[in-house]
Design a protein around this motif. Structure first.
Motif, PDB file in Angstrom:
ATOM      1  N   GLN A   1       0.830  -1.204   0.000  1.00  0.00           N
ATOM      2  CA  GLN A   1       0.000   0.000   0.000  1.00  0.00           C
ATOM      3  C   GLN A   1       0.865   1.255   0.000  1.00  0.00           C
ATOM      4  OE1 GLN A   1      -3.270   0.538  -0.143  1.00  0.00           O
ATOM      5  NE2 GLN A   1      -3.892  -1.624  -0.191  1.00  0.00           N
ATOM      6  N   VAL A   2       0.312   2.280  -0.579  1.00  0.00           N
ATOM      7  CA  VAL A   2       0.951   3.604  -0.584  1.00  0.00           C
ATOM      8  C   VAL A   2      -0.040   4.597  -0.003  1.00  0.00           C
ATOM      9  CG1 VAL A   2       1.875   5.453  -2.023  1.00  0.00           C
ATOM     10  CG2 VAL A   2       2.381   3.065  -2.595  1.00  0.00           C
ATOM     11  N   GLN A   3       0.436   5.419   0.914  1.00  0.00           N
ATOM     12  CA  GLN A   3      -0.399   6.459   1.499  1.00  0.00           C
ATOM     13  C   GLN A   3       0.031   7.814   0.930  1.00  0.00           C
ATOM     14  OE1 GLN A   3       1.330   4.182   3.735  1.00  0.00           O
ATOM     15  NE2 GLN A   3      -0.441   2.875   3.304  1.00  0.00           N
ATOM     16  N   LEU A   4      -0.955   8.632   0.604  1.00  0.00           N
ATOM     17  CA  LEU A   4      -0.701   9.959   0.038  1.00  0.00           C
ATOM     18  C   LEU A   4      -1.378  11.013   0.905  1.00  0.00           C
ATOM     19  CD1 LEU A   4      -1.452   9.128  -3.708  1.00  0.00           C
ATOM     20  CD2 LEU A   4       0.769   9.148  -2.579  1.00  0.00           C
ATOM     21  N   VAL A   5      -0.639  12.059   1.227  1.00  0.00           N
ATOM     22  CA  VAL A   5      -1.193  13.140   2.037  1.00  0.00           C
ATOM     23  C   VAL A   5      -0.917  14.470   1.339  1.00  0.00           C
ATOM     24  CG1 VAL A   5      -1.151  14.329   4.251  1.00  0.00           C
ATOM     25  CG2 VAL A   5      -0.868  11.837   4.164  1.00  0.00           C
ATOM     26  N   GLU A   6      -1.984  15.163   0.967  1.00  0.00           N
ATOM     27  CA  GLU A   6      -1.849  16.463   0.312  1.00  0.00           C
ATOM     28  C   GLU A   6      -1.854  17.582   1.345  1.00  0.00           C
ATOM     29  OE1 GLU A   6      -4.838  14.153  -2.423  1.00  0.00           O
ATOM     30  OE2 GLU A   6      -4.505  14.449  -0.270  1.00  0.00           O
ATOM     31  N   SER A   7      -1.230  18.680   0.987  1.00  0.00           N
ATOM     32  CA  SER A   7      -1.248  19.872   1.822  1.00  0.00           C
ATOM     33  C   SER A   7      -0.998  21.086   0.935  1.00  0.00           C
ATOM     34  CB  SER A   7      -0.192  19.795   2.926  1.00  0.00           C
ATOM     35  OG  SER A   7       1.099  19.692   2.364  1.00  0.00           O
ATOM     36  N   LEU A  18      -0.322  29.380  -5.338  1.00  0.00           N
ATOM     37  CA  LEU A  18      -0.287  28.398  -4.259  1.00  0.00           C
ATOM     38  C   LEU A  18       0.607  27.250  -4.697  1.00  0.00           C
ATOM     39  CD1 LEU A  18      -4.010  27.959  -3.063  1.00  0.00           C
ATOM     40  CD2 LEU A  18      -2.118  28.903  -1.718  1.00  0.00           C
ATOM     41  N   ARG A  19       1.209  26.583  -3.717  1.00  0.00           N
ATOM     42  CA  ARG A  19       1.953  25.362  -4.022  1.00  0.00           C
ATOM     43  C   ARG A  19       1.383  24.223  -3.203  1.00  0.00           C
ATOM     44  NH1 ARG A  19       8.274  23.568  -3.303  1.00  0.00           N
ATOM     45  NH2 ARG A  19       7.659  23.444  -1.104  1.00  0.00           N
ATOM     46  N   LEU A  20       0.920  23.211  -3.900  1.00  0.00           N
ATOM     47  CA  LEU A  20       0.407  22.017  -3.248  1.00  0.00           C
ATOM     48  C   LEU A  20       1.526  20.990  -3.125  1.00  0.00           C
ATOM     49  CD1 LEU A  20      -3.024  21.563  -5.078  1.00  0.00           C
ATOM     50  CD2 LEU A  20      -2.464  22.993  -3.098  1.00  0.00           C
ATOM     51  N   SER A  21       1.474  20.221  -2.049  1.00  0.00           N
ATOM     52  CA  SER A  21       2.428  19.139  -1.840  1.00  0.00           C
ATOM     53  C   SER A  21       1.673  17.837  -1.651  1.00  0.00           C
ATOM     54  CB  SER A  21       3.278  19.407  -0.595  1.00  0.00           C
ATOM     55  OG  SER A  21       4.012  20.605  -0.715  1.00  0.00           O
ATOM     56  N   CYS A  22       2.293  16.756  -2.084  1.00  0.00           N
ATOM     57  CA  CYS A  22       1.728  15.426  -1.886  1.00  0.00           C
ATOM     58  C   CYS A  22       2.862  14.524  -1.410  1.00  0.00           C
ATOM     59  CB  CYS A  22       1.125  14.890  -3.164  1.00  0.00           C
ATOM     60  SG  CYS A  22       0.554  13.181  -3.039  1.00  0.00           S
ATOM     61  N   ALA A  23       2.795  14.125  -0.146  1.00  0.00           N
ATOM     62  CA  ALA A  23       3.817  13.266   0.433  1.00  0.00           C
ATOM     63  C   ALA A  23       3.374  11.818   0.388  1.00  0.00           C
ATOM     64  CB  ALA A  23       4.094  13.689   1.875  1.00  0.00           C
ATOM     65  N   ALA A  24       4.222  10.967  -0.168  1.00  0.00           N
ATOM     66  CA  ALA A  24       3.918   9.546  -0.283  1.00  0.00           C
ATOM     67  C   ALA A  24       4.695   8.757   0.763  1.00  0.00           C
ATOM     68  CB  ALA A  24       4.271   9.042  -1.677  1.00  0.00           C
ATOM     69  N   SER A  25       4.058   7.720   1.290  1.00  0.00           N
ATOM     70  CA  SER A  25       4.722   6.820   2.243  1.00  0.00           C
ATOM     71  C   SER A  25       4.249   5.404   1.979  1.00  0.00           C
ATOM     72  CB  SER A  25       4.435   7.245   3.678  1.00  0.00           C
ATOM     73  OG  SER A  25       3.046   7.189   3.947  1.00  0.00           O
ATOM     74  N   GLY A  26       4.953   4.449   2.554  1.00  0.00           N
ATOM     75  CA  GLY A  26       4.614   3.051   2.341  1.00  0.00           C
ATOM     76  C   GLY A  26       5.449   2.459   1.218  1.00  0.00           C
ATOM     77  N   ARG A  27       4.818   1.698   0.322  1.00  0.00           N
ATOM     78  CA  ARG A  27       5.516   1.009  -0.763  1.00  0.00           C
ATOM     79  C   ARG A  27       5.842   1.960  -1.911  1.00  0.00           C
ATOM     80  NH1 ARG A  27       4.757  -4.500  -1.804  1.00  0.00           N
ATOM     81  NH2 ARG A  27       4.236  -3.932  -3.948  1.00  0.00           N
ATOM     82  N   THR A  28       6.569   3.023  -1.596  1.00  0.00           N
ATOM     83  CA  THR A  28       6.837   4.040  -2.614  1.00  0.00           C
ATOM     84  C   THR A  28       7.726   3.519  -3.736  1.00  0.00           C
ATOM     85  OG1 THR A  28       8.653   4.891  -1.285  1.00  0.00           O
ATOM     86  CG2 THR A  28       6.518   5.963  -1.018  1.00  0.00           C
ATOM     87  N   ALA A 105      -1.123  -0.783 -12.263  1.00  0.00           N
ATOM     88  CA  ALA A 105      -2.347  -0.020 -12.004  1.00  0.00           C
ATOM     89  C   ALA A 105      -2.067   1.474 -12.038  1.00  0.00           C
ATOM     90  CB  ALA A 105      -2.931  -0.411 -10.652  1.00  0.00           C
ATOM     91  N   THR A 106      -2.719   2.157 -12.959  1.00  0.00           N
ATOM     92  CA  THR A 106      -2.590   3.613 -13.043  1.00  0.00           C
ATOM     93  C   THR A 106      -3.486   4.260 -11.995  1.00  0.00           C
ATOM     94  OG1 THR A 106      -2.175   3.431 -15.416  1.00  0.00           O
ATOM     95  CG2 THR A 106      -2.813   5.601 -14.574  1.00  0.00           C
ATOM     96  N   TYR A 107      -2.917   5.233 -11.293  1.00  0.00           N
ATOM     97  CA  TYR A 107      -3.661   5.958 -10.251  1.00  0.00           C
ATOM     98  C   TYR A 107      -4.333   4.980  -9.281  1.00  0.00           C
ATOM     99  CZ  TYR A 107      -2.752   9.729 -13.529  1.00  0.00           C
ATOM    100  OH  TYR A 107      -2.143  10.619 -14.372  1.00  0.00           O
ATOM    101  N   ARG A 108      -3.548   4.058  -8.778  1.00  0.00           N
ATOM    102  CA  ARG A 108      -4.053   3.041  -7.856  1.00  0.00           C
ATOM    103  C   ARG A 108      -4.348   3.647  -6.480  1.00  0.00           C
ATOM    104  NH1 ARG A 108      -5.739   0.176  -4.575  1.00  0.00           N
ATOM    105  NH2 ARG A 108      -5.316  -2.025  -4.159  1.00  0.00           N
ATOM    106  N   TYR A 109      -3.573   4.659  -6.085  1.00  0.00           N
ATOM    107  CA  TYR A 109      -3.698   5.231  -4.744  1.00  0.00           C
ATOM    108  C   TYR A 109      -4.094   6.699  -4.840  1.00  0.00           C
ATOM    109  CZ  TYR A 109      -0.871   1.091  -3.989  1.00  0.00           C
ATOM    110  OH  TYR A 109      -0.405  -0.189  -3.986  1.00  0.00           O
ATOM    111  N   TRP A 110      -4.903   7.141  -3.868  1.00  0.00           N
ATOM    112  CA  TRP A 110      -5.407   8.515  -3.856  1.00  0.00           C
ATOM    113  C   TRP A 110      -5.261   9.130  -2.476  1.00  0.00           C
ATOM    114  CZ3 TRP A 110      -7.445  11.073  -8.110  1.00  0.00           C
ATOM    115  CH2 TRP A 110      -7.619  10.294  -9.266  1.00  0.00           C
ATOM    116  N   GLY A 111      -5.016  10.430  -2.451  1.00  0.00           N
ATOM    117  CA  GLY A 111      -5.008  11.161  -1.197  1.00  0.00           C
ATOM    118  C   GLY A 111      -6.410  11.619  -0.840  1.00  0.00           C
ATOM    119  N   GLN A 112      -6.517  12.322   0.278  1.00  0.00           N
ATOM    120  CA  GLN A 112      -7.820  12.731   0.775  1.00  0.00           C
ATOM    121  C   GLN A 112      -8.280  14.057   0.170  1.00  0.00           C
ATOM    122  OE1 GLN A 112      -5.022  13.338   2.280  1.00  0.00           O
ATOM    123  NE2 GLN A 112      -5.178  15.485   2.899  1.00  0.00           N
ATOM    124  N   GLY A 113      -7.372  14.759  -0.487  1.00  0.00           N
ATOM    125  CA  GLY A 113      -7.718  16.012  -1.142  1.00  0.00           C
ATOM    126  C   GLY A 113      -7.430  17.228  -0.287  1.00  0.00           C
TER     127      GLY A 113
END
Length: 120
Positions: A1-7, A18-28, A105-113
């Motif tokens: 699994q990969v976790q994504l967190v936007e900010s 604005l600058r958005l960030s997306c931090a990935a963790s897990g099976r990166t 899998a394309t776009y298999r993981y999604w952040g919360q927005g």
């Protein structure tokens, strides 16, 4: 699994940035590409930008080309979306998504927005 967190979302006036960030963790290690999407109220989720892990290949929606820039910092497992010359029609919830190359899998993981609101 990969976790994504936007900010980085927020309220900005038209013409601002604005600058958005997306931090990935897990099976990166299984992620070779990531993208940004957005969804405005009452509308479908739409593609915004995409980048490969190497940063060598990028793609943009025509509506943001020339104003938005996607980039990646592999050391931090983070993807950024620099948004300049923002317009009220850019108002939306912005989502980060990641491929899982190992699964094919394309776009298999999604952040919360993260909410971006551009005032006129």
């Amino acid at each position: 699994q990969v976790q994504l967190v936007e900010s980085g979302g927020g309220l900005v006036q038209a013409g601002g940035s604005l600058r958005l960030s997306c931090a990935a963790s897990g099976r990166t290690f299984s992620v070779d590409a990531m993208g940004w999407f957005r969804q405005a109220p009452g509308k479908e989720r739409m593609f915004v930008a995409r980048i490969t892990r190497s940063g060598g290949n990028t793609a943009y929606a025509s509506s943001v080309k020339g104003r938005f820039t996607i980039s990646t910092d592999n050391a931090k497992n983070t993807v950024y979306l620099q948004m300049n010359s923002l317009k009220p029609e850019d108002t939306a919830v912005y989502y980060c998504a990641a491929d899982d190359t190992k699964l094919g899998a394309t776009y298999r993981y999604w952040g919360q927005g993260t909410q971006v609101t551009v005032s006129s």
